[in-house]
Design a protein around this motif. Structure first.
Motif, PDB file in Angstrom:
ATOM      1  N   GLY A 258       0.167  -2.099  -2.660  1.00 46.05           N
ATOM      2  CA  GLY A 258       1.453  -1.395  -2.811  1.00 46.05           C
ATOM      3  C   GLY A 258       1.534  -1.024  -4.086  1.00 46.05           C
ATOM      4  O   GLY A 258       1.886   0.259  -4.433  1.00 46.05           O
ATOM      5  N   ALA A 259       1.517  -2.089  -5.071  1.00 45.65           N
ATOM      6  CA  ALA A 259       1.492  -1.570  -6.592  1.00 45.65           C
ATOM      7  C   ALA A 259       0.489  -0.729  -7.141  1.00 45.65           C
ATOM      8  O   ALA A 259       0.988   0.146  -7.761  1.00 45.65           O
ATOM      9  CB  ALA A 259       1.483  -3.113  -7.304  1.00 45.65           C
ATOM     10  N   ALA A 260      -0.661  -0.897  -6.646  1.00 50.15           N
ATOM     11  CA  ALA A 260      -1.964   0.134  -6.901  1.00 50.15           C
ATOM     12  C   ALA A 260      -1.526   1.513  -6.256  1.00 50.15           C
ATOM     13  O   ALA A 260      -1.738   2.314  -6.955  1.00 50.15           O
ATOM     14  CB  ALA A 260      -3.242  -0.391  -6.466  1.00 50.15           C
ATOM     15  N   ARG A 261      -1.046   1.628  -5.218  1.00 48.24           N
ATOM     16  CA  ARG A 261      -0.756   2.894  -4.536  1.00 48.24           C
ATOM     17  C   ARG A 261       0.420   3.433  -5.165  1.00 48.24           C
ATOM     18  O   ARG A 261       0.452   4.737  -5.643  1.00 48.24           O
ATOM     19  CB  ARG A 261      -0.580   2.617  -3.039  1.00 48.24           C
ATOM     20  CG  ARG A 261      -0.403   4.145  -2.333  1.00 48.24           C
ATOM     21  CD  ARG A 261       0.375   3.838  -1.070  1.00 48.24           C
ATOM     22  NE  ARG A 261       1.677   3.704  -1.051  1.00 48.24           N
ATOM     23  CZ  ARG A 261       2.627   2.964  -0.201  1.00 48.24           C
ATOM     24  NH1 ARG A 261       2.045   2.459   0.889  1.00 48.24           N
ATOM     25  NH2 ARG A 261       3.671   2.958  -0.579  1.00 48.24           N
ATOM     26  N   ASP A 262       1.445   3.030  -5.587  1.00 52.81           N
ATOM     27  CA  ASP A 262       2.476   3.461  -6.429  1.00 52.81           C
ATOM     28  C   ASP A 262       2.041   3.820  -7.746  1.00 52.81           C
ATOM     29  O   ASP A 262       2.701   5.040  -8.098  1.00 52.81           O
ATOM     30  CB  ASP A 262       3.791   2.484  -6.372  1.00 52.81           C
ATOM     31  CG  ASP A 262       5.002   3.140  -6.919  1.00 52.81           C
ATOM     32  OD1 ASP A 262       5.589   3.867  -6.523  1.00 52.81           O
ATOM     33  OD2 ASP A 262       5.127   2.856  -8.130  1.00 52.81           O
ATOM     34  N   ALA A 295      -8.367   6.000  -5.997  1.00 51.79           N
ATOM     35  CA  ALA A 295      -8.108   6.147  -4.590  1.00 51.79           C
ATOM     36  C   ALA A 295      -9.123   5.563  -3.769  1.00 51.79           C
ATOM     37  O   ALA A 295      -8.843   4.848  -2.865  1.00 51.79           O
ATOM     38  CB  ALA A 295      -8.143   7.660  -4.233  1.00 51.79           C
ATOM     39  N   LEU A 296     -10.328   5.562  -4.414  1.00 53.49           N
ATOM     40  CA  LEU A 296     -11.503   4.823  -3.673  1.00 53.49           C
ATOM     41  C   LEU A 296     -11.233   3.292  -3.599  1.00 53.49           C
ATOM     42  O   LEU A 296     -11.388   2.805  -2.619  1.00 53.49           O
ATOM     43  CB  LEU A 296     -12.714   5.024  -4.167  1.00 53.49           C
ATOM     44  CG  LEU A 296     -13.455   6.664  -4.144  1.00 53.49           C
ATOM     45  CD1 LEU A 296     -14.761   6.393  -4.677  1.00 53.49           C
ATOM     46  CD2 LEU A 296     -13.540   6.775  -2.774  1.00 53.49           C
ATOM     47  N   GLU A 297     -10.914   2.633  -4.741  1.00 60.68           N
ATOM     48  CA  GLU A 297     -10.513   1.178  -4.730  1.00 60.68           C
ATOM     49  C   GLU A 297      -9.259   0.880  -3.944  1.00 60.68           C
ATOM     50  O   GLU A 297      -9.261  -0.075  -3.097  1.00 60.68           O
ATOM     51  CB  GLU A 297     -10.227   0.781  -6.583  1.00 60.68           C
ATOM     52  CG  GLU A 297     -11.476   0.828  -7.286  1.00 60.68           C
ATOM     53  CD  GLU A 297     -12.753   0.080  -6.730  1.00 60.68           C
ATOM     54  OE1 GLU A 297     -12.339  -0.800  -6.019  1.00 60.68           O
ATOM     55  OE2 GLU A 297     -13.942   0.440  -6.661  1.00 60.68           O
ATOM     56  N   ILE A 298      -8.298   1.756  -3.976  1.00 62.10           N
ATOM     57  CA  ILE A 298      -7.153   1.433  -3.079  1.00 62.10           C
ATOM     58  C   ILE A 298      -7.589   1.745  -1.534  1.00 62.10           C
ATOM     59  O   ILE A 298      -6.830   0.668  -0.790  1.00 62.10           O
ATOM     60  CB  ILE A 298      -5.984   2.440  -3.496  1.00 62.10           C
ATOM     61  CG1 ILE A 298      -5.437   2.325  -4.858  1.00 62.10           C
ATOM     62  CG2 ILE A 298      -4.728   2.387  -2.359  1.00 62.10           C
ATOM     63  CD1 ILE A 298      -4.701   3.276  -5.222  1.00 62.10           C
TER      64      ILE A 298
END
Length: 390
Positions: A258-262, A295-298
């Motif tokens: 969630g933190a990464a995506r935000d 995006a790939l890592e997420i």
């Protein structure tokens, strides 16, 4: 309710495979974050304030002890719990940490190891957010090595007397009840300690550069005298607290996504709107490369979290698998937050934008419930059959 931001980085359409109930929960928590966390979080982080007013609302949403059954708990699946943690941490790691300490640590300990009387006394009120709980395992001298625990509990007639110190105990200064782990003649045992018991004191740790909208404390236990029934009957040895840590680590694997995506979402929106050298910076090659790599890592981290959740719901999850998620997902989340910050230039160091706040918070998330080093050695032992801890 259509959530573009939830799926902007979802190149593989992972969220499309969630069930209707899972998506409904996702949207409900995401809506709560948009209404109640995003508007205030910069100010709370800046002033180092935890928004206690959110606690009953989190209870009302059914997020406190949400994976536990009975005693007023929601009894939701592991995947649903994970989704809720992901959406909360998209708001702020400190808010997700509250739910983790309350539900995965304090309530889990009472639910797994408590007597009927202890469960009835505490869990319904904790599920409603009327009573906050904390979990006292870590000590000043024994961070990653709980086997070096110095806190002691000794019998005195029908009573127990606890002496010792704990550090980095989330919520302790606002908690009504503490689950305290201590060494006894029969090894490590857990105790349910009302925080108004004489000799119990909790002091918030200040001047933090991470998790500023969250409370962590030093706890002192000086001759804390408890009745015999304060002992958690079901937990003996370090396996008890470790099973609670695994619940928390599982939630972190989702929360970090969630933190990464935000961070990614914020950077993508900024890159589309910010013009430099005559075009939006989203149209520049290096910015696109950053966005693609993030995006790939997420996506990979999300697949790991979902895999863990499905296995947990099937009763097939092993603790080493949780280490995969905790280690990988916190690591990529912090790298994603830092990379996202670069897209904002100098504006990215202010609290107007989320990535640097997430990056700072993730320094704590990456450290607690097992450092990178600890999870690396857990996995190294799994792969080689040899323990490198000693």
């Amino acid at each position: 309710m259509h959530h573009d931001s939830i799926t902007a980085s979802d190149l593989l359409g992972i969220d499309l495979d969630l069930s209707d109930a899972e998506r409904e929960l996702r949207d409900r928590v995401s809506d709560f974050v948009n209404r109640r966390i995003r508007p205030g979080i910069a100010d709370w982080f800046d002033r180092a304030v935890f928004p206690l007013e959110l606690v009953p609302e989190l209870g009302e949403l059914g997020l406190l002890g949400m994976h536990l059954h009975g005693y007023g708990c929601a009894g939701r699946s592991a995947v649903e719990y994970g989704i809720a943690m992901r959406e909360l941490e998209a708001g702020d790691s400190g808010i997700r940490t509250f739910v983790s300490v309350q539900g995965s640590l304090a309530m889990s300990a009472i639910s797994k190891f408590g007597s009927e009387q202890q469960k009835e006394a505490w869990l319904p009120r904790m599920a409603r957010g009327e009573v906050i709980g904390c979990f006292g395992l870590t000590e000043p001298a024994a961070g990653s090595d709980p086997s070096d625990m110095r806190t002691t509990a000794r019998r005195d007639g029908d009573e127990w007397v606890i002496d010792g110190e704990k550090r980095w105990i989330g919520l302790a200064s606002v908690a009504g009840v503490a689950v305290i782990w201590a060494n006894t003649e029969e090894g490590v045992r857990g105790f349910v300690v009302p925080t108004d018991t004489p000799g119990f004191s909790a002091t918030p740790i200040t001047q933090k550069l991470s998790m500023r909208a969250s409370i962590q404390c030093d706890v002192a236990l000086k001759g804390v005298r408890l009745p015999a029934d304060a002992l958690l009957p079901g937990a003996s040895g370090l396996r008890g607290p470790f099973s609670c840590l695994n619940e928390a680590r599982y939630g972190i694997a989702w929360g970090a996504v969630g933190a990464a995506r935000d961070s990614f979402d914020a950077a993508l929106a900024y890159a589309r709107g910010r013009t430099q050298f005559g075009r939006p910076i989203a149209g520049h090659q290096l910015t696109q490369q950053k966005l693609v790599n993030m995006a790939l890592e997420i996506q990979k981290a999300q697949l790991i979290a979902l895999r863990l959740g499905r296995l947990k719901d099937e009763g097939r999850l092993e603790h080493t698998m949780i280490s995969v998620g905790k280690l990988n997902n916190t690591r990529i989340a912090i790298e994603t937050a830092r990379e996202a910050r670069t897209i904002f230039g100098g504006n990215g160091i202010t609290l107007d934008y989320s990535p640097m706040r997430h990056a700072a918070n993730l320094e704590s998330v990456r450290t607690y419930e097992g450092t990178d080093e600890v999870h690396t050695l857990i996995l190294g032992q799994k792969l080689t059959g040899l323990s490198a801890f000693h």
